[in-house]
Write a protein that holds these residues in place. Structure first.
Motif, short mmCIF file in Angstrom:
data_model
loop_
_atom_site.label_atom_id
_atom_site.label_comp_id
_atom_site.label_asym_id
_atom_site.label_seq_id
_atom_site.Cartn_x
_atom_site.Cartn_y
_atom_site.Cartn_z
N SER A 370 0.42 -1.28 0.42
CA SER A 370 -0.08 0.02 0.28
C SER A 370 1.13 1.78 0.34
O SER A 370 0.37 2.46 -0.22
CB SER A 370 -0.91 -0.25 1.43
OG SER A 370 -0.31 -0.15 2.85
N PHE A 503 -3.15 1.52 3.99
CA PHE A 503 -3.77 0.93 3.90
C PHE A 503 -4.96 1.87 2.98
O PHE A 503 -5.58 1.20 2.09
CB PHE A 503 -3.81 -0.06 4.14
CG PHE A 503 -4.43 -1.25 3.43
CD1 PHE A 503 -4.16 -2.09 1.78
CD2 PHE A 503 -5.91 -1.63 3.76
CE1 PHE A 503 -4.90 -3.09 1.83
CE2 PHE A 503 -6.58 -2.42 3.31
CZ PHE A 503 -6.43 -3.00 2.12
N VAL A 504 -6.30 2.04 3.60
CA VAL A 504 -7.48 2.46 3.80
C VAL A 504 -7.06 4.27 2.93
O VAL A 504 -8.07 4.02 2.01
CB VAL A 504 -8.43 3.24 5.07
CG1 VAL A 504 -9.15 3.58 4.43
CG2 VAL A 504 -8.58 1.97 5.46
N LEU A 507 -6.94 2.52 -1.06
CA LEU A 507 -7.88 2.49 -1.73
C LEU A 507 -8.89 3.61 -2.35
O LEU A 507 -9.62 3.53 -2.84
CB LEU A 507 -8.48 1.49 -0.59
CG LEU A 507 -8.30 -0.26 -0.07
CD1 LEU A 507 -8.91 -0.86 1.06
CD2 LEU A 507 -8.13 -1.00 -1.12
N LEU A 510 -7.13 4.49 -5.22
CA LEU A 510 -7.50 4.25 -6.23
C LEU A 510 -9.43 4.42 -6.64
O LEU A 510 -9.00 4.47 -8.50
CB LEU A 510 -7.93 2.36 -5.44
CG LEU A 510 -7.59 1.53 -6.89
CD1 LEU A 510 -6.90 1.47 -8.20
CD2 LEU A 510 -7.68 0.07 -6.08
N ALA A 511 -9.70 4.11 -5.29
CA ALA A 511 -11.11 5.05 -5.98
C ALA A 511 -11.09 5.89 -6.87
O ALA A 511 -12.22 5.86 -7.71
CB ALA A 511 -12.12 4.89 -4.78
N TRP A 596 -4.52 -0.52 -12.47
CA TRP A 596 -4.96 -1.91 -11.89
C TRP A 596 -3.22 -2.81 -11.94
O TRP A 596 -2.79 -3.50 -10.77
CB TRP A 596 -5.59 -2.92 -12.37
CG TRP A 596 -7.21 -2.11 -12.07
CD1 TRP A 596 -7.97 -1.62 -13.64
CD2 TRP A 596 -8.42 -2.45 -11.19
NE1 TRP A 596 -8.95 -0.88 -13.15
CE2 TRP A 596 -9.25 -1.54 -11.97
CE3 TRP A 596 -7.30 -2.54 -10.18
CZ2 TRP A 596 -10.13 -1.36 -10.53
CZ3 TRP A 596 -8.79 -2.53 -9.05
CH2 TRP A 596 -10.31 -2.46 -9.46
N LEU A 599 -1.99 -1.30 -9.42
CA LEU A 599 -1.56 -2.06 -7.86
C LEU A 599 -1.34 -4.06 -7.71
O LEU A 599 -1.17 -4.10 -6.90
CB LEU A 599 -3.45 -2.25 -7.74
CG LEU A 599 -3.89 -3.06 -6.47
CD1 LEU A 599 -3.61 -1.95 -5.68
CD2 LEU A 599 -5.43 -2.70 -6.53
N THR A 603 1.51 -5.23 -5.03
CA THR A 603 1.23 -6.03 -4.41
C THR A 603 2.78 -7.39 -4.14
O THR A 603 3.33 -7.62 -4.06
CB THR A 603 0.22 -6.84 -4.60
OG1 THR A 603 -0.88 -5.71 -4.62
CG2 THR A 603 0.22 -7.96 -4.14
#
Length: 652
Positions: A370, A503-504, A507, A510-511, A596, A599, A603
């Motif tokens: 993240s 991490f939140v 996300l 990403l959104a 993507w 992401l 990872t």
């Protein structure tokens, strides 16, 4: 003469007062009678003999027992030299003492200090008294006192605590403390209970429990020692020479137990020959003749026959000695049944530990991924969409972190300062990105080498500027108090709240990125320019403006990433360089220009780094090297990354 009379009368009155004080005690009180039963060892105050007296007080059930133990521990208990009665006493004026009855604490009166002897327990006796007081503290009305008692037992448990715990469980009203007492009672049962069945049941109740305290209680039970005898006992675990015990180690045990002769080494032969040198000869052989190994061994054997040297031990001798005995393993701290139950429980716990270590490693990898995603998402836009190799991307991260630091200088509320720093960091780095694109990048499109050199120069300039403004020391970017600590799942798996927040945030970004690219006009125009800039220009879209906004948007996201990373890492002028390499690897591995892919790349890179660090924890530099080598090999087989992009970025 009158003065002598007054002194005599004063002395008489003092003695009378002391006697009256002694008489005023309730000499028939149960607590006084109990103390009198053990008066001799109490007065002697020896740690080796005081145990029965302390245990008698602790197990008496008398209301005054706890007070007596407390006052004794605090050196407030005295004994009358004449009558032998025990009292509590406080120092008064001069040599006087204020005395109190040990039964109920009622004041007796004032007496001469000379008539009493103070009990001064040493540290060892005070420790025994403290252990005895635990059973009273476990049932104390005050919750804090009960918690203190439990901590004392957890820190330094003794066999006597087991009975005290069992007696305090049913009366406990606090559900949390009751569960804690029950767990501690089972742990002490494993360690101290004399009933094997009870110990085995307690061990089995902890099957799969990951608590460190459980392993600390079980590990001593499986400690073993290797024994040797002509025949191993029926309940012992026999050891096979060569498999579970090496031949050399087995013979060394026999030598240690004086069951076999030690082996003679080459150095010992030489020392023995020198020690027996007489008149230029050894065992009648001239030194000049001892010029070969065979000659020296022959001389040594002659010394053995004369009884002046230890005999050689041949391989056949070792085999004979080992065949004559059996080696077996015995448990030294517990009966066999208890030890086997403990070993079985430890095996099950070890499996759970392995699984949870894997889960903890996965959480660490996800957390690092993240961070890399936040650092790389802006680069995915500038490098992927525009094809610009921006070596100053790390410095935009640094600028965002310093923006958060400056905001906290003026806004002391850490929560509010972070909420203000996020949009402000975006604005600052967006503006810096637009300025950089207008002044430098726009003149270098489709010239990657010049772009790389120019942005590298900008990164050095920005680092030096940060050093001039903020200095070379690390600056704090303090997280709000509600981000302190960690989310502890068990004794193995935990993750800090700051990493959860990052991490939140990853996300959320990403959104946000997907929303901008899929649901807004800017995103539609960016995708159009990415796929076919000439066709987009013919449709009325200004590619030059889109490039400027795209570069600014990517730089702004890097600034926000800097605020998030600053909460976790040190804020320095060089912090951006710590993430630029990983950011490029993330973008390239994932697929240039695809969110993507970024992401997935984050990872993969984060997981790979954590796995390598786990395999080689003592060398983080090696972990970085191995990771880069793996990425190079990966790109050889998939040069466009996990998810390849179509359009201008793919053709670049």
């Amino acid at each position: 003469m009158r003065r002598l009379v007054r002194l005599w009368l004063g002395f008489v009155l003092m003695v009378f007062a002391g006697a009256a004080a002694s008489v005023a005690q309730d000499t028939g009180a149960p607590i006084q009678m109990l103390l009198q039963e053990h008066r001799e060892i109490i007065v002697k105050s020896s740690r080796k003999t005081i145990g029965p007296a302390i245990n008698a007080l602790a197990e008496s059930g008398l209301e005054d027992a706890q007070v007596v133990l407390n006052r004794w521990q605090n050196k407030d208990m005295w004994v009358d030299k004449e009558t032998g009665l025990f009292v509590f006493a406080e120092r008064g004026d001069g040599d006087d003492l204020r005395t109190f009855d040990v039964a109920g604490g009622k004041e007796i009166g004032t007496a001469s200090r000379r008539a009493y002897k103070q009990l001064k327990p040493n540290s060892g006796i005070r420790g025994l008294i403290a252990a005895a007081l635990v059973q009273f503290q476990l049932t104390d009305p005050e919750r804090a006192t009960r918690v203190t008692a439990l901590r004392a037992i957890e820190r330094d448990a003794e066999p006597s605590h087991l009975t005290a715990l069992r007696g305090a469980i049913d009366a406990e009203t606090d559900s949390g403390l009751k569960a804690r007492k029950m767990r501690l009672e089972r742990l002490l049962t494993i360690r101290f209970d004399e009933d094997e069945t009870a110990r085995i049941q307690a061990i089995e109740s902890f099957s799969g429990d990951l608590g460190v305290d459980v392993r600390a209680a079980l590990n001593p039970l499986v400690a073993t020692r290797i024994e040797v005898a002509e025949a191993a006992p029926d309940d012992a675990e026999a050891l096979v020479i060569g498999a579970e015990l090496s031949r050399d180690a087995a013979y060394a045990i026999l030598v240690q137990r004086e069951l076999a002769q030690p082996r003679i080494l080459a150095g010992a032969v030489r020392e023995t020959l020198i020690a027996n040198l007489e008149n230029g000869a050894v065992a009648g052989i001239e030194v000049a003749m001892l010029d070969t190994d065979a000659a020296r061994l022959n001389a040594y054997e002659m010394l053995v026959r004369d009884g002046r040297a230890a005999p050689f031990v041949s391989d056949d001798d070792i085999t004979t000695a080992l065949d004559a005995v059996q080696f077996y393993r015995v448990y030294i701290n517990a009966p066999v049944a208890v030890a086997l139950a403990a070993q079985a429980a430890l095996d099950r716990i070890e499996l759970q530990v392995t699984l949870n270590q894997g889960a903890d490693l996965a959480l660490d990898a996800l957390s690092l991924a993240s961070i890399y995603f936040l650092a790389a998402i802006g680069l995915a836009i500038t490098f992927g969409v525009m094809g610009v190799i921006n070596m100053a991307h790390g410095e935009f991260i640094m600028m965002g972190a310093y923006t958060g630091y400056v905001v906290q200088l003026f806004v002391p509320d850490y929560t509010l300062s972070i909420l203000l720093a996020i949009p402000l960091a975006f604005f600052v780095t967006f503006s810096a990105g637009v300025a950089m694109e207008r002044l430098v990048i726009r003149w270098l499109y489709h010239r990657p080498l010049e772009t790389l050199l120019a942005t590298f120069g900008v990164s050095i300039a920005l680092q030096q500027l940060a050093k001039n403004i903020f200095g070379t020391q690390a600056r704090p970017l303090t997280a709000p108090g509600w981000l302190d600590g960690s989310l502890v799942i068990n004794d193995i798996v935990s993750i800090s709240y700051i990493r959860i927040a990052i991490f939140v945030m990853a996300l959320l970004f990403l959104a946000l990125f997907l929303f901008v690219m899929k649901r807004t006009r800017l995103g539609l125009e960016v995708r159009a320019v990415t796929q076919n800039p000439r066709m987009a220009a013919s449709m009325g879209i200004n590619p030059d403006k889109i490039n400027m906004l795209t570069f600014g948007f990517g730089s702004g996201i890097a600034g926000i990433a800097g605020v998030a990373i600053g909460l976790y890492a040190k804020v320095t002028s060089e912090m951006g360089s710590d993430y630029i390499v990983q950011s490029f690897m993330t973008v390239v591995v994932g697929g240039v220009g695809n969110i993507w892919g970024t992401l997935l790349g984050a990872t993969l890179v984060g997981s790979l780094q954590k796995v390598i660090e786990w395999l080689n924890p003592s060398n983080t530099l090696a972990a970085q090297t191995y990771m880069i080598l793996f990425i190079i090999l990966f790109i050889q087989f998939r040069p466009r990354g996990i998810i390849a992009l179509r359009g201008r970025a793919a053709e670049a």
